[in-house]
Design an enzyme around this catalytic site. Structure first.
Site: not given
Ligand code: DGL
Length: 272
Positions: A76, A13-14, A188-190, A46, A156, A78
């Site tokens: 992720c 992931d990012s 979004c995984t966050h 993103g 984050e 994105t």
């Molecule tokens: N966790 C990422 C996703 O699922 C996005 C986080 C980012 O913007 O880097 O899209």
């Protein structure tokens, strides 16, 4: 050469968001060794261009392939939205799973009123990956999307239960409440990290879909098909790599995986 089933699963992931996918994988596949990569130095993805996201993803996947992974999970949305095909080409025979395919399949048969909402980063929303994939599976569904740009920096920073987050989330989600969606995809995984806030705003009548669950079930099936399930009797090894140290990585990871984690190791992707 290590036997296929003994090789680790690569998840990336990012940032820390992909740990929500690791949590689901651990629930489905408790004996797998996992290598996790979070590109914290270059987060967020993103809001970046497609070309930049593809370049970053390419570097990470090269690193994971060097670690001899037996499958790659793009944790992720994105990256899944804009680079899945490039990643599969680079990975060759190593299976690549992504959260958007699994999440679309899970959401396409949940809605009763045919109104589905997707919340995601601007890059995922702009790619139209979710509406296209969901409508390929069920063309009766009306899919509304909202880009929730501020969620990732809040999460984050560790502000997962902050009152300011609730104000921002209410603003973002209002059009979906007005549209009377009955299914909301966390694109979004966050976002599973702020699930209580999202549930409070959307109410009990909306089913919230976390694509991580469908992704880990798909991983289980692919590993079974490839006879690649790890049958070790030892506790599995989890190894974390990041491009920058973050004070919240272990805090959130430990909260989520419910165990003490080793500190992540720093990696420089410049040579990939
Ligand atoms: N966790 C990422 C996703 O699922 C996005 C986080 C980012 O913007 O880097 O899209």
């Amino acid at each position: 050469m290590i036997e296929l089933n003994k090789r680790p699963v690569g998840v990336f992931d990012s940032g820390i968001g992909g740990l929500t996918v690791v949590k689901s994988i651990v629930e489905q596949l408790p004996f797998e060794d996992i290598i996790y990569f979070g590109d914290i130095a270059r987060l967020p993805y993103g809001t970046k261009s497609v070309a930049t996201i593809r370049k970053f993803a390419y570097q990470t996947v090269k690193f994971l392939l060097e670690q001899n992974v037996k499958a790659i999970v793009i944790a992720c949305n994105t990256i899944s939205a804009v680079a899945k095909q490039d990643i599969q080409e680079l990975a060759g025979d190593v299976p690549v799973l992504d959260v958007i395919s699994a999440g679309s399949a899970a959401s396409s048969n949940t809605s009763k009123n045919n109104k589905v909402g997707v919340i995601a980063t601007p890059a995922t929303v702009n790619s139209l990956a979710y509406p296209k994939m969901i409508n390929n599976l069920n063309n009766q569904l009306y899919v509304s999307q909202i880009a929730c740009t501020l969620f990732v920096p809040f999460i984050e920073e560790g502000y997962i239960l902050h009152p300011a987050l609730e104000i921002i989330a209410s603003e973002y989600l209002q059009p979906l409440v007005t549209a009377k969606i009955d299914t909301l995809v966390l694109g979004c995984t966050h976002y599973p990290l702020i699930l209580p806030t999202l549930e409070k705003i959307m109410g009990d009548d909306v089913t919230i879909i976390d694509p991580a669950i469908a992704t880990s079930v798909e991983l289980l099936n692919i590993l079974k098909q490839n006879k690649a399930i790890n049958d070790q009797l030892h506790p599995p090894k989890y190894k974390f790599y990041v491009t920058e140290l973050s004070k919240n990585f272990n805090k959130i990871g430990e909260l989520f995986l419910n165990k003490k984690l080793d500190l992540p190791e720093l990696v420089n992707l410049d040579c990939y």
